[in-house]
Write an enzyme that holds these catalytic residues in place. Structure first.
Site, PDB file in Angstrom:
ATOM      1  CG  ASN A  10      -7.954   5.979   5.322  1.00  0.00           C
ATOM      2  OD1 ASN A  10      -8.245   6.393   6.406  1.00  0.00           O
ATOM      3  ND2 ASN A  10      -7.766   4.604   5.384  1.00  0.00           N
ATOM      4  CE  LYS A  12      -3.744   4.075   5.778  1.00  0.00           C
ATOM      5  NZ  LYS A  12      -3.295   2.842   5.419  1.00  0.00           N
ATOM      6  CG  HIS A  96      -9.031   0.435   5.331  1.00  0.00           C
ATOM      7  ND1 HIS A  96      -7.776  -0.168   5.737  1.00  0.00           N
ATOM      8  CD2 HIS A  96      -8.631   1.162   4.372  1.00  0.00           C
ATOM      9  CE1 HIS A  96      -6.571   0.391   4.928  1.00  0.00           C
ATOM     10  NE2 HIS A  96      -7.222   1.306   4.342  1.00  0.00           N
ATOM     11  CD  GLU A  98      -4.458   0.320   7.370  1.00  0.00           C
ATOM     12  OE1 GLU A  98      -5.127   1.221   8.055  1.00  0.00           O
ATOM     13  OE2 GLU A  98      -3.691   0.423   6.373  1.00  0.00           O
ATOM     14  CD  GLU A 168      -7.861   1.167  -0.101  1.00  0.00           C
ATOM     15  OE1 GLU A 168      -7.187   1.851  -0.454  1.00  0.00           O
ATOM     16  OE2 GLU A 168      -7.814   0.511   0.921  1.00  0.00           O
ATOM     17  N   GLY A 174       0.292   0.978   1.985  1.00  0.00           N
ATOM     18  CA  GLY A 174       1.228   1.436   2.941  1.00  0.00           C
ATOM     19  C   GLY A 174       2.664   0.902   2.588  1.00  0.00           C
ATOM     20  CB  SER A 214       1.524   2.482  -2.510  1.00  0.00           C
ATOM     21  OG  SER A 214       2.073   1.848  -1.421  1.00  0.00           O
TER      22      SER A 214
HETATM   23  C1  PEP Z   1      -5.402   3.313   2.352  1.00  0.00           C
HETATM   24  O1  PEP Z   1      -5.191   3.836   3.521  1.00  0.00           O
HETATM   25  O2  PEP Z   1      -6.510   2.746   1.946  1.00  0.00           O
HETATM   26  C2  PEP Z   1      -4.112   3.295   1.438  1.00  0.00           C
HETATM   27  C3  PEP Z   1      -4.223   2.845   0.445  1.00  0.00           C
HETATM   28  O3  PEP Z   1      -2.948   3.614   1.984  1.00  0.00           O
HETATM   29  P1  PEP Z   1      -1.526   3.898   1.176  1.00  0.00           P
HETATM   30  O4  PEP Z   1      -2.032   5.061   0.070  1.00  0.00           O
HETATM   31  O5  PEP Z   1      -0.519   4.700   2.075  1.00  0.00           O
HETATM   32  O6  PEP Z   1      -1.219   2.694   0.585  1.00  0.00           O
END
Ligand code: PEP
Length: 251
Positions: A10, A12, A96, A98, A168, A174, A214
């Site tokens: 992803n 973003k 997601h 976000e 997630e 992040g 992460s």
């Molecule tokens: C994500 O964008 O879904 C995500 C898990 O980001 P990161 O791997 O940076 O934590």
């Protein structure tokens, strides 16, 4: 039941068109010999056309980061399912954290997006996950259940089998904090049982459940060794070919 692994990047709100195309070409080259796993890249909307071209003839799926629930109309700022299909998109991230946290998308909206994606033949990557506060107050499973049941409302089993689910935990996205393999497996196992309850055991065994939060080269192998973890949704580490390559080549 063996489920095919999916490693999804992803991107973003990162990368210019030129940067996205370059990264997509590098990932396509890495995936030339990917026989037993799927890879998906979700660039920002502006780079979809360029990345679609870069991925042509490769076995990497093109993904989008969101989708509207109507085919067209007065929805400023939204992108309709047929528009994504027109550009070559096959998968789409929905719900997601976000989108939920910053843009206040709720389970009703996410359910509408999911059903529209399925109706138009896009493969949804449905994201759910608890916040740190919810985890610390012992509400994790209740939150996951509400999000999953809400997103799957009125989705028949024949369509549900297309869905990829991504667990997630919001506190791990992040932040550099990954859920421990035990925490991740526990949540994935819970979600698979919940899918069996909503649909049936056979269907639950076929749905891929990705972990996201992460994911890095140094934790991917341990995560993928868990019985109910079928892949990863990767943010930061998907922005560099070397780290994403190691994730794609998990052992
Ligand atoms: C994500 O964008 O879904 C995500 C898990 O980001 P990161 O791997 O940076 O934590």
């Amino acid at each position: 039941m063996s489920r095919r692994a999916l490693l999804a990047g992803n991107w973003k709100m990162h990368l210019t068109i030129a940067q996205a195309v370059e990264l997509a070409q590098a990932v396509a080259a890495v995936c030339a010999d990917c026989r037993d796993r799927d890879v998906m890249l979700a660039p920002p909307f502006t780079a979809l056309a360029g990345v679609a071209q870069a991925l042509q003839g490769s076995n990497v799926f093109l993904g989008a980061q969101n989708v509207a629930w109507e085919a067209q109309g007065a929805f400023t700022g939204e992108i309709a399912p047929p528009m994504l299909i027109d550009i070559g998109v096959r998968m789409v991230i929905i719900g997601h954290s976000e989108r939920r946290q910053i843009f206040l998308e709720d389970n009703v909206m996410i359910n509408r997006r999911l059903r529209a994606a399925l109706e138009f033949g896009l493969i949804p990557v449905l994201c759910i996950g608890e916040t740190l506060e919810e985890r610390e107050s012992g509400a994790t499973f209740a939150v996951l259940e509400k999000q999953l049941r809400g997103a799957l409302h009125d989705v028949p089993p024949g369509q549900a089998e297309q869905i990829v689910l991504a667990y997630e935990p919001v506190w791990a996205i992040g932040t550099g904090k990954t859920a421990s393999t035990e925490q991740a497996q526990e949540a994935h196992h819970f979600l698979r049982n919940l899918l069996a309850d909503i649909y049936n055991k056979k269907l639950a065994e076929t749905i891929r459940v990705l972990y996201g939060g992460s994911v890095k080269p140094d934790n991917i192998d341990a995560l993928m060794a868990q019985a109910d973890i079928d892949g990863a949704l990767v943010g930061g580490a998907a922005l560099q070919v070397e780290s994403f390559k190691r994730i794609i080549r998990f052992q």
